[in-house]
Motif scaffolding. Structure first.
Motif, PDB file in Angstrom:
ATOM      1  N   VAL A   1     -11.609  -3.221  -5.944  1.00  0.00           N
ATOM      2  CA  VAL A   1     -10.881  -2.915  -4.702  1.00  0.00           C
ATOM      3  C   VAL A   1     -11.433  -3.744  -3.544  1.00  0.00           C
ATOM      4  CG1 VAL A   1     -10.444  -1.128  -2.976  1.00  0.00           C
ATOM      5  CG2 VAL A   1     -10.114  -0.633  -5.380  1.00  0.00           C
TER       6      VAL A   1
ATOM      7  N   GLN B   1     -14.965  -0.092  -7.764  1.00  0.00           N
ATOM      8  CA  GLN B   1     -15.178  -0.352  -6.336  1.00  0.00           C
ATOM      9  C   GLN B   1     -15.146  -1.847  -6.056  1.00  0.00           C
ATOM     10  OE1 GLN B   1     -18.333   1.921  -4.248  1.00  0.00           O
ATOM     11  NE2 GLN B   1     -18.622   2.883  -6.265  1.00  0.00           N
TER      12      GLN B   1
ATOM     13  N   LEU C   1      -6.236   1.809  -3.232  1.00  0.00           N
ATOM     14  CA  LEU C   1      -6.351   1.171  -1.924  1.00  0.00           C
ATOM     15  C   LEU C   1      -5.184   1.734  -1.121  1.00  0.00           C
ATOM     16  CD1 LEU C   1      -7.685  -0.903  -0.040  1.00  0.00           C
ATOM     17  CD2 LEU C   1      -6.089  -2.603  -0.955  1.00  0.00           C
TER      18      LEU C   1
ATOM     19  N   TRP D   1      -8.201   2.192   3.199  1.00  0.00           N
ATOM     20  CA  TRP D   1      -9.163   3.079   2.568  1.00  0.00           C
ATOM     21  C   TRP D   1      -9.252   2.825   1.067  1.00  0.00           C
ATOM     22  CZ3 TRP D   1     -11.644   7.209   5.189  1.00  0.00           C
ATOM     23  CH2 TRP D   1     -11.234   7.382   6.512  1.00  0.00           C
ATOM     24  N   MET D   2     -10.462   2.810   0.550  1.00  0.00           N
ATOM     25  CA  MET D   2     -10.637   2.951  -0.882  1.00  0.00           C
ATOM     26  C   MET D   2     -10.561   4.449  -1.136  1.00  0.00           C
ATOM     27  SD  MET D   2     -13.695   1.998  -3.527  1.00  0.00           S
ATOM     28  CE  MET D   2     -14.631   3.505  -3.265  1.00  0.00           C
TER      29      MET D   2
ATOM     30  N   ALA E   1      -9.135  -6.300  -1.507  1.00  0.00           N
ATOM     31  CA  ALA E   1      -8.937  -6.117  -0.063  1.00  0.00           C
ATOM     32  C   ALA E   1      -9.367  -7.359   0.705  1.00  0.00           C
ATOM     33  CB  ALA E   1      -9.708  -4.888   0.419  1.00  0.00           C
TER      34      ALA E   1
ATOM     35  N   LEU F   1       0.849  -1.191   0.000  1.00  0.00           N
ATOM     36  CA  LEU F   1       0.000   0.000   0.000  1.00  0.00           C
ATOM     37  C   LEU F   1       0.884   1.241   0.000  1.00  0.00           C
ATOM     38  CD1 LEU F   1      -2.728  -0.987   2.615  1.00  0.00           C
ATOM     39  CD2 LEU F   1      -2.747  -1.300   0.142  1.00  0.00           C
TER      40      LEU F   1
ATOM     41  N   LEU G   1     -13.257  -1.945   5.027  1.00  0.00           N
ATOM     42  CA  LEU G   1     -12.677  -0.964   4.135  1.00  0.00           C
ATOM     43  C   LEU G   1     -13.399   0.347   4.399  1.00  0.00           C
ATOM     44  CD1 LEU G   1     -10.653  -0.893   1.720  1.00  0.00           C
ATOM     45  CD2 LEU G   1     -12.558  -1.528   0.245  1.00  0.00           C
TER      46      LEU G   1
END
Length: 158
Positions: free
Chosen positions: A101, A98, A64, A78-79, A105, A46, A113
């Motif tokens: 992600v 979305q 992400l 976090w998105m 995740a 990340l 998230l």
């Protein structure tokens, strides 16, 4: 259409940087977004940036990130930085980005998230739950959302 990590198509990095700076930049300089994009070029670390492409045409992006709201560092990951090009809007790409992600995740073992937005009534359509308001630097009220990544989320039990 293909969704992939930006590090698999790094020639799109400058366009992604420009999009993020233009959409989310005020008052941050372009160099801030260039740094985020540069640091998202490491596989499986990340921050991570995904892009949607049709052939070699860039359609959208989403990140992400470990932290997207400095006042709420207790929440992560976090998105972040969801952006769809104007020519690709209205075709469901925001939802597909979305979902990508969210699935990624979940595969990485995260159980939740987060995201923040200045708008309401958009993310709820995609399963995000409003959890309250937060404060973006220096003093902008924003709406906080959480997405439950557990496999049982939303499942009925007897």
């Amino acid at each position: 259409m293909k969704i992939q990590p930006l590090y698999d198509a790094p020639h799109h990095a400058d366009q992604v940087t420009d999009w993020l700076w233009q959409a989310f930049g005020d008052p941050l300089p372009r160099e801030f977004f260039a740094s985020v994009i540069d640091h998202s070029q490491t596989p499986d670390a990340l921050p991570l940036t995904f892009i949607a492409t049709q052939g070699d045409t860039l359609l959208g992006t989403v990140g992400l990130w470990r932290c997207d709201l400095i006042s709420r560092q207790d929440l992560w990951p976090w998105m972040a930085a969801l952006y769809v090009s104007e020519t690709a809007r209205g075709a469901g790409l925001a939802g597909k980005l979305q979902r990508h992600v969210i699935d990624y995740a979940r595969e990485q073992g995260y159980t939740q998230l987060y995201l923040y937005s200045a708008c309401r009534d958009f993310y709820e359509r995609f399963g995000w739950h409003y959890i309250g308001d937060g404060l973006d630097y220096p003093a902008t009220a924003v709406h906080l959302y959480r997405y439950d990544l557990s496999l049982s989320a939303g499942a009925s039990t007897e």
